[in-house]
Scaffold this motif. Structure first.
Motif, PDB file in Angstrom:
ATOM      1  N   THR A 356      -3.854   9.161   9.453  1.00 53.56           N
ATOM      2  CA  THR A 356      -2.965   8.254   8.727  1.00 53.56           C
ATOM      3  C   THR A 356      -3.070   6.834   9.273  1.00 53.56           C
ATOM      4  N   ASN A 360      -4.318   3.555   7.261  1.00 51.56           N
ATOM      5  CA  ASN A 360      -3.508   2.330   7.201  1.00 51.56           C
ATOM      6  C   ASN A 360      -4.316   1.116   7.661  1.00 51.56           C
ATOM      7  N   THR A 363      -6.844   0.247   4.984  1.00 51.31           N
ATOM      8  CA  THR A 363      -6.162  -0.252   3.790  1.00 51.31           C
ATOM      9  C   THR A 363      -5.673  -1.682   4.000  1.00 51.31           C
ATOM     10  N   ALA A 420       2.291  -2.213   9.204  1.00 54.30           N
ATOM     11  CA  ALA A 420       1.468  -1.304   8.401  1.00 54.30           C
ATOM     12  C   ALA A 420       0.672  -0.360   9.289  1.00 54.30           C
ATOM     13  N   GLY A 423       2.668   2.416  10.331  1.00 60.24           N
ATOM     14  CA  GLY A 423       3.179   3.247   9.246  1.00 60.24           C
ATOM     15  C   GLY A 423       4.603   2.931   8.850  1.00 60.24           C
ATOM     16  N   LEU A 425       5.499   0.160   7.145  1.00 61.36           N
ATOM     17  CA  LEU A 425       5.487  -0.610   5.896  1.00 61.36           C
ATOM     18  C   LEU A 425       4.207  -0.313   5.134  1.00 61.36           C
ATOM     19  N   ASN A 426       4.311  -0.243   3.827  1.00 61.01           N
ATOM     20  CA  ASN A 426       3.139   0.007   3.000  1.00 61.01           C
ATOM     21  C   ASN A 426       2.073  -1.053   3.257  1.00 61.01           C
ATOM     22  N   ALA A 427       0.816  -0.613   3.416  1.00 64.95           N
ATOM     23  CA  ALA A 427      -0.275  -1.518   3.778  1.00 64.95           C
ATOM     24  C   ALA A 427      -0.478  -2.606   2.732  1.00 64.95           C
ATOM     25  N   ILE A 429       1.758  -3.818   0.521  1.00 68.84           N
ATOM     26  CA  ILE A 429       2.892  -4.745   0.534  1.00 68.84           C
ATOM     27  C   ILE A 429       2.816  -5.676   1.743  1.00 68.84           C
ATOM     28  N   SER A 430       2.440  -5.128   2.892  1.00 64.66           N
ATOM     29  CA  SER A 430       2.420  -5.927   4.124  1.00 64.66           C
ATOM     30  C   SER A 430       1.446  -7.093   4.033  1.00 64.66           C
TER      31      SER A 430
END
Length: 459
Positions: A356, A360, A363, A420, A423, A425-427, A429-430
């Motif tokens: 994960t 991230n 991404t 991000a 984990g 915050l969404n990658a 969005i960040s």
């Protein structure tokens, strides 16, 4: 008559568009050159220890600087766009040309369109550059930097000190007269003797491609055998010693392993797919473990780790109570199986966390390839109203304001990247959050200027 009026308006708009673009282009080029010089100087100061005393060819140093210019350019271009926009609209405002345009029926939005076209053009070019050129140049720069680090510097032969940099030897030089060393003592441990000491009244040291050549004069060789039952002294008038040294010259590494900042779009997509497949296999393995021992199918459920362990603990407790009453002999075997099950599931979840984090990371870099170039458009939306408000097109003011907004942008970007990677915050969005926040601010400033509202007054 109407057609002539329309043609005149269109012709006038084309002239204005070219004029606005010209006002952007020259400040953009000048500010970009200044920023490249400043960032490059800062980089060289930090990296100068990589090639000091290495005896490297000047072409390698030029190549190293050229390769690192890629990430410097990617960083400098958005900032140069902001400076150019501030200067362009600041000069137009200070010379009252904005007022003249408004009087002729050309509002702020129409003046902004050619600037946005300029920003969109730079954005497209930077997206192409970030995807096709930057990764390869970053990769080559990292390999060359590693090659520099592995290269042995030309060893300094200072008098009055023991020199231990030569493998298997320790050398003491008593004095020096130009290129001639005096009172030389060499302690050497070779394979055929326990210890060897070489003395010389004088000698010279020459650098070879793969080591050093010592020309010694008027000295003696003292050797002690391994069994320590024999001691020999050999006098000589001239004695030559060749000492091989690894990595005296730079060897180019052609590694194909790439980091996240050394990959293009497709490479990162493939890497993300690879880790997603790995994660699916691990999740399936967890399901197989649970199904085998607990007879529960969790393949269709994304059950958290804590829930799975609570289920295992509950099953274990019930089974232990039953086995204590019915089959104490099987109890020990069952507890061992449960222990192995929990250990295996815990290891699998550790792998999932690792995959994960990798997803991230890739991404984040994937979105960064697009979000940073798009910042050129955002900076134009911010820079145009701020330039008009400042009413001055000076380079100093423009650079100061650009630094402020760029620091804010970069702080959001670095903070978002850190969140991000963890984990939190969404990658996606960040990496787009700085553009969103500054974009909203820019749109508000543009709206205020278009409605002729005074928001801030920069003297």
């Amino acid at each position: 008559i109407i057609i002539k009026i329309i043609n005149n308006i269109n012709c006038s708009m084309k002239i204005i568009d070219r004029y606005i673009l010209k006002e952007h282009l020259i400040p953009f080029i000048l500010s970009l050159i200044i920023l490249l010089f400043v960032l490059l100087a800062n980089f060289l100061i930090k990296s100068i220890d990589k090639f000091l005393g290495k005896g490297l060819d000047i072409s390698l140093l030029i190549e190293f600087v050229f390769l690192n210019m890629a990430w410097i350019l990617a960083l400098a271009v958005p900032m140069a766009v902001l400076i150019a926009t501030l200067m362009a609209f600041g000069r137009l405002s200070s010379d009252n040309e904005i007022t003249a345009f408004k009087a002729s029926g050309t509002n702020f939005i129409k003046l902004l369109k050619p600037a946005l076209g300029f920003g969109i053009g730079i954005t497209v070019l930077m997206i192409i550059f970030n995807n096709y050129f930057l990764p390869d140049m970053n990769h080559k720069a990292r390999l060359l930097s590693a090659d520099f680090s592995r290269t042995r510097p030309d060893i300094e032969f200072d008098v009055g000190y023991f020199i231990n940099a030569l493998p298997g030897n320790s050398i003491f030089l008593g004095g020096r007269k130009d290129s001639l060393f005096t009172d030389i003592i060499i302690f050497n441990k070779s394979s055929d003797v326990q210890q060897r000491t070489i003395t010389a009244k004088e000698g010279t040291i020459k650098t070879l491609k793969d080591g050093f050549l010592l020309n010694l004069y008027s000295g003696s060789i003292h050797e002690l055998s391994k069994e320590k039952d024999e001691y020999r002294i050999i006098d000589y008038d001239k004695y030559n010693i060749t000492i091989p040294v690894e990595n005296m010259t730079l060897n180019r590494n052609n590694s194909s392993v790439r980091g996240d900042r050394e990959m293009n779009y497709q490479m990162m997509i493939d890497k993300i797919d690879f880790f997603n497949k790995k994660m699916s296999l691990v999740k399936q393995r967890i399901n197989n473990r649970i199904n085998k021992e607990l007879k529960i199918d969790i393949s269709t459920n994304d059950i958290p780790k804590n829930t799975i362990f609570e289920t295992i603990e509950k099953f274990e407790k019930q089974s232990v109570d039953s086995l204590k009453r019915t089959s104490p002999i099987k109890l020990s075997t069952f507890q061992t199986r449960m222990k192995n099950l929990k250990r295996g599931v815990n290891t699998d979840f550790s792998l999932i966390n690792s995959y994960t984090k990798s997803i991230n990371t890739y991404t984040v870099e994937l979105h960064k390839k697009f979000s940073i170039p798009v910042a050129c458009i955002i900076f134009i939306i911010i820079g145009a109203p701020l330039g008009i408000t400042s009413r001055r097109g000076g380079l100093g003011t423009s650079i100061s304001m650009s630094l402020l907004f760029f620091i804010i942008y970069w702080a959001f970007l670095i903070g978002g990247e850190e969140l991000a990677d963890r984990g939190l915050l969404n990658a996606g969005i960040s990496m787009w959050l700085p553009n969103i926040i500054l974009g909203i601010l820019g749109l508000y400033l543009c709206y205020s200027i278009a409605k002729e509202k005074t928001i801030i007054n920069i003297k």
